[in-house]
Design a protein around this motif. Structure first.
Motif, mmCIF file in Angstrom:
data_model
loop_
_atom_site.group_PDB
_atom_site.id
_atom_site.type_symbol
_atom_site.label_atom_id
_atom_site.label_comp_id
_atom_site.label_asym_id
_atom_site.label_seq_id
_atom_site.Cartn_x
_atom_site.Cartn_y
_atom_site.Cartn_z
ATOM 1 N N ILE A 212 -37.398 35.080 4.539
ATOM 2 C CA ILE A 212 -38.768 35.210 3.763
ATOM 3 C C ILE A 212 -39.685 35.762 4.670
ATOM 4 N N LYS A 213 -39.720 35.564 6.120
ATOM 5 C CA LYS A 213 -40.488 36.412 6.954
ATOM 6 C C LYS A 213 -40.474 37.602 7.089
ATOM 7 N N GLN A 214 -39.135 38.005 6.911
ATOM 8 C CA GLN A 214 -38.856 39.603 7.119
ATOM 9 C C GLN A 214 -39.516 40.248 5.813
ATOM 10 N N GLY B 139 -42.856 43.249 5.342
ATOM 11 C CA GLY B 139 -42.881 44.369 4.644
ATOM 12 C C GLY B 139 -41.632 44.975 4.246
ATOM 13 N N LYS B 140 -40.451 44.301 4.607
ATOM 14 C CA LYS B 140 -39.148 44.749 4.252
ATOM 15 C C LYS B 140 -38.812 44.462 2.630
ATOM 16 N N VAL C 248 -33.491 43.363 3.235
ATOM 17 C CA VAL C 248 -33.450 41.918 4.259
ATOM 18 C C VAL C 248 -31.986 41.575 4.213
ATOM 19 N N PHE C 249 -31.482 41.640 2.825
ATOM 20 C CA PHE C 249 -29.955 41.443 2.660
ATOM 21 C C PHE C 249 -29.041 42.278 3.554
#
Length: 271
Positions: free
Chosen positions: A116-118, A122-123, A128-129
């Motif tokens: 969630i923080k990633q 801004g990603k 992220v995945f």
């Protein structure tokens, strides 16, 4: 069973799937059904969602949260973690998207907040995945010693799914398969209970299966999009509740599994 192929998969991705025509054709439920699911949302979370939404959006958000809890058979321990993240100000769509991705990936509770923080940093979700999958080795079912495997299958109460589920949990937690199976047999715990103790979000009691006809394989495969690619598309489609045709089309157009998952989850929880 002529003309029908049964593809069993590890619930993580199309990767690592294998074909086995001796497996029953019924689709297995992802629910364990051993314990009641508590869909009651705490008053603190409801108040926060109400403050962040208008009346129409509020009802939608609450329903989405309850639907995820029910559909993914979310244990109270994990439900409390979801509520903690919401109360700390993380957006509900981000929490739900990260949770479902990790559920399908046999991810662990401690992975939830970092994803969630990633996204908040801004990603995009597909990045992220992709980053998560790059950092976590792809699951490949291990090759058991034939005598050991035969002995397991003769053990009362042990099914082929039990062995594969123990192998799956072993892979993500570095716990010995025999220790997981012994724990299940000696304590009569459900797979959901064992997964919770290991902090694994997916506590399904069986592995899903996908039916693909030989005609479908022939219709969707090309010189550059193989039958294995078609099977991967069907597996992904079932996990996302999308049509196989739409996923095949996206994969043939060069979309990655992570991009397809990101788009599907974003539409499901953010639109």
């Amino acid at each position: 069973m002529a003309g029908i192929l049964i593809w069993q998969f590890d619930n993580l991705s199309g990767r690592g799937l294998f074909k086995n025509e001796s497996i029953a054709t019924e689709e297995s439920s992802t629910r364990s059904w051993n314990e009641a699911v508590n869909t009651e949302i705490s008053s603190d979370v409801l108040e926060q969602l109400q403050e962040e939404s208008d009346s129409a959006t509020y009802e939608l958000q609450v329903n989405r949260l309850k639907n995820l809890i029910t559909a993914l058979d979310v244990h109270e321990k994990f439900k409390q973690e979801v509520e903690r993240l919401i109360k700390e100000g993380h957006s509900l769509p981000d929490v739900l998207i990260a949770y479902e991705f990790l559920y399908q990936s046999y991810g662990r509770m401690q992975d939830l907040e970092p994803l969630i923080k990633q996204k908040e940093d801004g990603k995009e979700w597909d990045a992220v995945f992709t980053d998560y999958n790059r950092k976590h080795e792809t699951y490949v079912p291990r090759s058991f010693d034939s005598e050991y495997l035969e002995g397991l299958l003769k053990t009362p109460g042990v099914t082929p799914d039990d062995i594969m589920l123990a192998d799956r949990l072993s892979f993500v937690t570095d716990t010995e398969v025999k220790d997981i199976l012994e724990d299940r047999l000696e304590s009569d715990k459900s797979w959901k209970q064992i997964a919770v103790e290991l902090n694994v979000l997916n506590g399904s009691s069986s592995l899903p299966r996908v039916q693909i006809t030989e005609e479908e394989l022939a219709a969707f495969s090309t010189d550059t999009f193989t039958e294995d690619n078609v099977a991967e598309a069907f597996v992904l489609a079932q996990k996302l509740a999308e049509t196989p045709e739409s996923v095949v089309e996206l994969m043939q157009a060069g979309k990655s599994e992570e991009a397809i998952m990101a788009a599907s989850y974003s539409h499901k929880y953010s639109s």
